[in-house]
Motif scaffolding. Structure first.
Motif, mmCIF file in Angstrom:
data_model
loop_
_atom_site.group_PDB
_atom_site.id
_atom_site.type_symbol
_atom_site.label_atom_id
_atom_site.label_comp_id
_atom_site.label_asym_id
_atom_site.label_seq_id
_atom_site.Cartn_x
_atom_site.Cartn_y
_atom_site.Cartn_z
ATOM 1 N N UNK A 113 -7.359 75.444 4.608
ATOM 2 C CA UNK A 113 -7.095 76.217 4.623
ATOM 3 C C UNK A 113 -6.697 77.868 5.638
ATOM 4 N N UNK A 114 -7.543 77.555 6.665
ATOM 5 C CA UNK A 114 -7.342 78.122 8.361
ATOM 6 C C UNK A 114 -5.905 77.212 8.319
ATOM 7 N N UNK A 115 -5.903 76.045 8.364
ATOM 8 C CA UNK A 115 -4.029 75.246 9.162
ATOM 9 C C UNK A 115 -3.112 75.571 7.579
ATOM 10 N N UNK A 116 -3.633 76.197 6.218
ATOM 11 C CA UNK A 116 -2.435 76.716 6.091
ATOM 12 C C UNK A 116 -2.166 78.717 5.606
ATOM 13 N N UNK A 117 -3.063 78.460 6.773
ATOM 14 C CA UNK A 117 -2.867 79.908 7.328
ATOM 15 C C UNK A 117 -3.647 80.910 6.669
ATOM 16 N N UNK A 118 -4.568 80.274 5.473
ATOM 17 C CA UNK A 118 -5.472 81.368 5.150
ATOM 18 C C UNK A 118 -7.089 82.137 5.842
ATOM 19 N N UNK A 124 -12.979 83.322 0.488
ATOM 20 C CA UNK A 124 -14.279 83.751 -0.075
ATOM 21 C C UNK A 124 -13.653 84.706 -1.199
ATOM 22 N N UNK A 125 -12.906 85.075 -1.075
ATOM 23 C CA UNK A 125 -12.854 86.226 -2.297
ATOM 24 C C UNK A 125 -11.768 85.723 -3.490
ATOM 25 N N UNK A 126 -11.051 84.888 -2.907
ATOM 26 C CA UNK A 126 -10.808 84.416 -3.749
ATOM 27 C C UNK A 126 -10.991 82.794 -4.661
ATOM 28 N N UNK A 127 -12.573 82.527 -3.988
ATOM 29 C CA UNK A 127 -13.806 81.870 -4.865
ATOM 30 C C UNK A 127 -14.219 82.742 -5.349
#
Length: 139
Positions: A113-118, A124-127
């Motif tokens: 997710x970090x490498x995709x810019x998140x 955490x919010x999406x989960x």
């Protein structure tokens, strides 16, 4: 690259060189995950050390390390001259192993997710939102 599951197509090992997880660990996790998912069952034959090393383009010592650790856990049985097989024994997963696996999955997920810019907060919010939505659907 193939095991010989009795009731499905051959088990496929896949490596992710970007996961940060050592290759021998990925092999172990795929075997135990295949057992949990039912794609590998007691009596299924795994590829030879040499064949898996060639198929995955890795050092045979890496495969030996993974297979040896799985043998120690009782997951695999090696029969000299015939091959390496999934054990018929039921192996209880202890809480420490479960937690280690969960932490590994979370780490891999956050890294991707970090490498995709998140940001971690966004994930955490999406989960949390997904968990809430799933809870509503179960009612």
């Amino acid at each position: 690259m193939t095991g010989a599951p009795q009731n499905s197509r051959p088990f496929q090992f896949r490596l992710d060189p970007h996961s940060g997880v050592p290759v021998y660990r990925q092999i172990i996790d795929q075997v135990t995950g295949g057992m949990a998912a039912g794609t590998l069952a007691g009596g299924d034959q795994l590829p030879t050390v040499r064949q898996l090393a060639v198929d995955l383009s890795i050092n045979p010592n890496t495969v030996i390390r993974a297979y040896r650790e799985l043998e120690i856990r009782g997951v695999l049985e090696t029969q000299q001259g015939t091959g390496t097989f999934i054990s018929h024994k039921k192996i209880p997963r202890d809480d420490a192993e479960r937690q280690r696996r969960l932490n590994q999955l979370i780490g891999e997920f956050i890294a991707r997710a970090g490498s995709a810019g998140f940001k971690v907060e966004e994930v955490a919010e999406a989960l949390a939102d997904l968990h809430t939505d799933m809870g509503k659907k179960r009612r």
